[in-house]
Design a protein around this motif. Structure first.
Motif, mmCIF file in Angstrom:
data_model
loop_
_atom_site.group_PDB
_atom_site.id
_atom_site.type_symbol
_atom_site.label_atom_id
_atom_site.label_comp_id
_atom_site.label_asym_id
_atom_site.label_seq_id
_atom_site.Cartn_x
_atom_site.Cartn_y
_atom_site.Cartn_z
ATOM 1 N N LEU A 160 39.617 26.761 -50.630
ATOM 2 C CA LEU A 160 39.222 25.647 -49.764
ATOM 3 C C LEU A 160 38.931 26.102 -48.337
ATOM 4 C CD1 LEU A 160 41.899 23.090 -50.977
ATOM 5 C CD2 LEU A 160 39.417 22.794 -51.218
ATOM 6 N N MET A 161 39.440 27.275 -47.956
ATOM 7 C CA MET A 161 39.295 27.745 -46.573
ATOM 8 C C MET A 161 38.265 28.860 -46.417
ATOM 9 S SD MET A 161 43.322 27.685 -45.430
ATOM 10 C CE MET A 161 44.020 28.233 -46.994
ATOM 11 N N LEU A 162 37.492 29.154 -47.457
ATOM 12 C CA LEU A 162 36.530 30.260 -47.384
ATOM 13 C C LEU A 162 35.430 30.034 -46.353
ATOM 14 C CD1 LEU A 162 36.260 31.258 -51.131
ATOM 15 C CD2 LEU A 162 36.883 32.782 -49.246
ATOM 16 N N GLU A 176 56.495 32.825 -51.608
ATOM 17 C CA GLU A 176 55.606 33.565 -50.706
ATOM 18 C C GLU A 176 54.170 33.038 -50.764
ATOM 19 O OE1 GLU A 176 55.883 37.707 -51.505
ATOM 20 O OE2 GLU A 176 57.955 37.891 -50.798
ATOM 21 N N ARG A 177 53.683 32.694 -51.947
ATOM 22 C CA ARG A 177 52.320 32.167 -52.048
ATOM 23 C C ARG A 177 52.200 30.868 -51.264
ATOM 24 N NH1 ARG A 177 50.524 27.983 -55.110
ATOM 25 N NH2 ARG A 177 48.244 27.762 -55.236
ATOM 26 N N GLU A 178 53.156 29.986 -51.440
ATOM 27 C CA GLU A 178 53.124 28.707 -50.743
ATOM 28 C C GLU A 178 53.137 28.902 -49.225
ATOM 29 O OE1 GLU A 178 54.576 27.998 -54.857
ATOM 30 O OE2 GLU A 178 54.977 29.481 -53.290
ATOM 31 N N ALA A 179 53.995 29.820 -48.754
ATOM 32 C CA ALA A 179 54.063 30.090 -47.316
ATOM 33 C C ALA A 179 52.751 30.669 -46.808
ATOM 34 C CB ALA A 179 55.209 31.051 -47.028
ATOM 35 N N SER A 180 52.128 31.533 -47.597
ATOM 36 C CA SER A 180 50.855 32.137 -47.201
ATOM 37 C C SER A 180 49.746 31.092 -47.128
ATOM 38 C CB SER A 180 50.480 33.234 -48.202
ATOM 39 O OG SER A 180 49.235 33.825 -47.858
ATOM 40 N N LEU A 181 49.727 30.182 -48.083
ATOM 41 C CA LEU A 181 48.730 29.099 -48.062
ATOM 42 C C LEU A 181 48.875 28.251 -46.803
ATOM 43 C CD1 LEU A 181 48.662 27.794 -51.747
ATOM 44 C CD2 LEU A 181 46.697 28.639 -50.435
ATOM 45 N N VAL A 182 50.095 27.869 -46.497
ATOM 46 C CA VAL A 182 50.320 27.005 -45.340
ATOM 47 C C VAL A 182 49.970 27.729 -44.047
ATOM 48 C CG1 VAL A 182 52.049 25.728 -44.015
ATOM 49 C CG2 VAL A 182 52.052 25.622 -46.521
ATOM 50 N N TYR A 183 50.263 29.020 -43.967
ATOM 51 C CA TYR A 183 49.901 29.770 -42.767
ATOM 52 C C TYR A 183 48.379 29.810 -42.608
ATOM 53 C CZ TYR A 183 49.670 33.460 -39.261
ATOM 54 O OH TYR A 183 49.406 34.181 -38.118
ATOM 55 N N GLY A 184 47.673 29.983 -43.730
ATOM 56 C CA GLY A 184 46.212 29.947 -43.673
ATOM 57 C C GLY A 184 45.703 28.609 -43.173
ATOM 58 N N VAL A 185 46.317 27.525 -43.638
ATOM 59 C CA VAL A 185 45.934 26.188 -43.179
ATOM 60 C C VAL A 185 46.179 26.048 -41.687
ATOM 61 C CG1 VAL A 185 46.458 23.721 -43.349
ATOM 62 C CG2 VAL A 185 46.257 25.099 -45.428
ATOM 63 N N PHE A 186 47.316 26.590 -41.222
ATOM 64 C CA PHE A 186 47.619 26.523 -39.779
ATOM 65 C C PHE A 186 46.506 27.188 -38.972
ATOM 66 C CE2 PHE A 186 49.320 28.226 -35.856
ATOM 67 C CZ PHE A 186 50.050 27.164 -35.341
ATOM 68 N N LEU A 187 46.103 28.386 -39.377
ATOM 69 C CA LEU A 187 45.046 29.104 -38.661
ATOM 70 C C LEU A 187 43.723 28.341 -38.728
ATOM 71 C CD1 LEU A 187 45.817 32.739 -39.882
ATOM 72 C CD2 LEU A 187 46.302 31.794 -37.610
ATOM 73 N N HIS A 188 43.393 27.841 -39.915
ATOM 74 C CA HIS A 188 42.105 27.178 -40.102
ATOM 75 C C HIS A 188 42.013 25.890 -39.301
ATOM 76 C CE1 HIS A 188 38.673 25.298 -42.171
ATOM 77 N NE2 HIS A 188 38.364 26.514 -42.592
ATOM 78 N N THR A 189 43.049 25.075 -39.353
ATOM 79 C CA THR A 189 43.020 23.806 -38.628
ATOM 80 C C THR A 189 43.039 24.001 -37.117
ATOM 81 O OG1 THR A 189 45.422 23.627 -38.864
ATOM 82 C CG2 THR A 189 44.056 22.455 -40.482
ATOM 83 N N HIS A 190 43.496 25.170 -36.667
ATOM 84 C CA HIS A 190 43.460 25.481 -35.238
ATOM 85 C C HIS A 190 42.208 26.277 -34.859
ATOM 86 C CE1 HIS A 190 47.650 24.194 -35.451
ATOM 87 N NE2 HIS A 190 47.630 24.098 -34.145
ATOM 88 N N ARG A 191 41.240 26.292 -35.754
ATOM 89 C CA ARG A 191 39.921 26.920 -35.534
ATOM 90 C C ARG A 191 40.018 28.413 -35.226
ATOM 91 N NH1 ARG A 191 35.881 23.021 -34.953
ATOM 92 N NH2 ARG A 191 36.645 20.894 -34.734
ATOM 93 N N GLN A 192 41.048 29.032 -35.731
ATOM 94 C CA GLN A 192 41.195 30.483 -35.590
ATOM 95 C C GLN A 192 40.521 31.134 -36.811
ATOM 96 O OE1 GLN A 192 42.597 32.007 -32.855
ATOM 97 N NE2 GLN A 192 42.593 29.912 -32.044
#
Length: 421
Positions: free
Chosen positions: A113-115, A74-90
């Protein structure tokens, strides 16, 4: 590759990413190559390089990463979802997601890294929430965590808590001397303190160990500002011409506009046609700070008509930060280049703290105050200009730049012969 070797690659890649090392990309690629089914590795590579990928490639890579990460936990999936949002400028969605992520996995360094998403929202409430979250997570991580000490130092520098930022950055560098986040925070703090030569010497020494560091050009820009602060204008011009690329339009313009405001010869200039192309490119006015940097580049070129046009575009924009803040700032730059400092004073005087809506950070927005100070001097309002810069001239060790801003000089901006580099 053995499991132990793969773990070593992972540790080195994560450390490099947290430190903004020049080895980051090669290590991330090595990690993905050695363990192609690791969703976190693939996502972190996207986070580091996604701005160079087209949308289709970015989405494809992150879909694969999320599938693999979900299988890992779950942690890994949550990290990747955060990266998806961040890289799409959401950024708002990223910030909201991080709140929940840290609730479940406190002080997670990779999530840290995404703060930057909180400040990227352009919302003061989100920024404040992000600062509070930063403090909370740094406290959980403890004083021996160099990544969290580095991020907290950056937050303190932006809050104007300069001495605290300086101390935190020094502590992080004592724990891990190659922390790029900490050295950047230190550069911000030392800008506020006017450290001058001491800062440039430290930055040069730090960069010699890793000349390909992610922030190498940006740190050279900070060094150029310190050289301007202590009156070493040839060094500032040298750094702008040798360390900054043609694509670094904003940093080059910010250096040159400061030099011009202080009555100094600028470094190599930008090509106005290149700036015009950037202004007509897709997303040219997606963010206020990017547009502001392009306006500075036009101001350096004394492109008054272009500035008037840009000011009208900003004034017609429905977003408040554009029509209420950016438009008068750009118009003021146009008036300065046209030799009408009184009009610039009238436009800039009423903005006050609204200039924060321009975006960027304190050291970058400070140039608006510089422009107002110069315009005040050119209209004979010496006492008002001196009051505007009093906090700098009384707290910065080196403030040759501020002294020159406050020196009577006619005209203030003298466009020199063009030198396109």
């Amino acid at each position: 590759m053995s499991e132990a070797a793969a773990c070593t690659v992972e540790e080195r890649a994560v450390e490099a990413l947290l430190a903004l090392s020049g080895q980051t990309l090669s290590l991330l690629r090595q990690w993905v190559g050695s363990d192609p089914g690791c969703g976190v590795a693939r996502a972190l590579l996207a986070l580091a390089t996604g701005d160079r990928w087209d949308d289709a490639v970015l989405k494809e890579q992150l879909v694969i990463a999320h599938r693999d990460a979900s299988a890992a936990g779950e942690r890994e999936a949550s990290l990747v979802y955060g990266v998806f949002l961040h890289t799409h400028r959401q950024y708002r969605l990223t910030a909201d997601h991080l709140v929940g992520h840290f609730d479940r996995w406190p002080a997670d360094e990779l999530a840290g890294l995404m703060l930057g998403a909180f400040s990227a929202c352009g919302d003061a409430a989100y920024r404040a929430h992000g600062d509070a979250l930063m403090e909370q997570q740094a406290a959980v991580a403890g004083p021996e965590s160099w990544p969290w000490m580095s991020w907290l130092a950056s937050a303190r520098a932006e809050q104007g808590r300069v001495r605290e930022a300086h101390g935190l950055a020094g502590r992080a560098l004592a724990l891990y001397p190659r922390s790029g986040v900490a050295v950047h925070a230190l550069a911000h703090a030392e800008h506020e303190l006017g450290a001058g030569h001491a800062c440039t010497d430290f930055l040069d020494q730090w960069l010699r160990t890793d000349p390909q560091a992610v922030q190498a050009r940006h740190l050279n820009w900070h060094a150029a500002l310190q050289s301007i602060a202590c009156g070493n204008f040839p060094d500032a011009r040298r750094r702008a011409d040798t360390a900054l690329a043609r694509t670094d339009v904003g940093m080059r313009a910010a250096t040159n506009w400061r030099l011009l405001l202080a009555g100094q010869t600028p470094a190599g200039r930008s090509d106005p046609d290149h700036v015009r192309e950037l202004l007509t490119a897709p997303g040219a006015m997606a963010e206020t700070f990017h547009t502001f940097n392009l306006a500075l580049a036009l101001a350096v070129e004394s492109a008054t008509d272009d500035l008037h046009t840009l000011a009208r575009r900003a004034a017609a924009d429905e977003r408040p930060e554009f029509h209420e803040v950016l438009a008068p700032v750009v118009q003021a730059l146009a008036e300065i280049t046209a030799g009408r400092p009184r009009a610039a004073v009238n436009l800039l005087s009423g903005l006050g703290e609204k200039t924060e809506q321009i975006g960027g950070v304190r050291v970058e927005r400070e140039i608006i105050q510089d422009t107002l100070a110069r315009a005040l001097i050119d209209t004979g309002e010496h006492a008002r200009a001196a009051g505007l810069l009093h906090h700098r001239t009384t707290t910065r060790r080196h403030h040759t730049y501020e002294n020159l801003l406050l020196a009577a000089r006619v005209p203030a901006i003298v466009p020199g012969p063009r030198d396109r580099r």
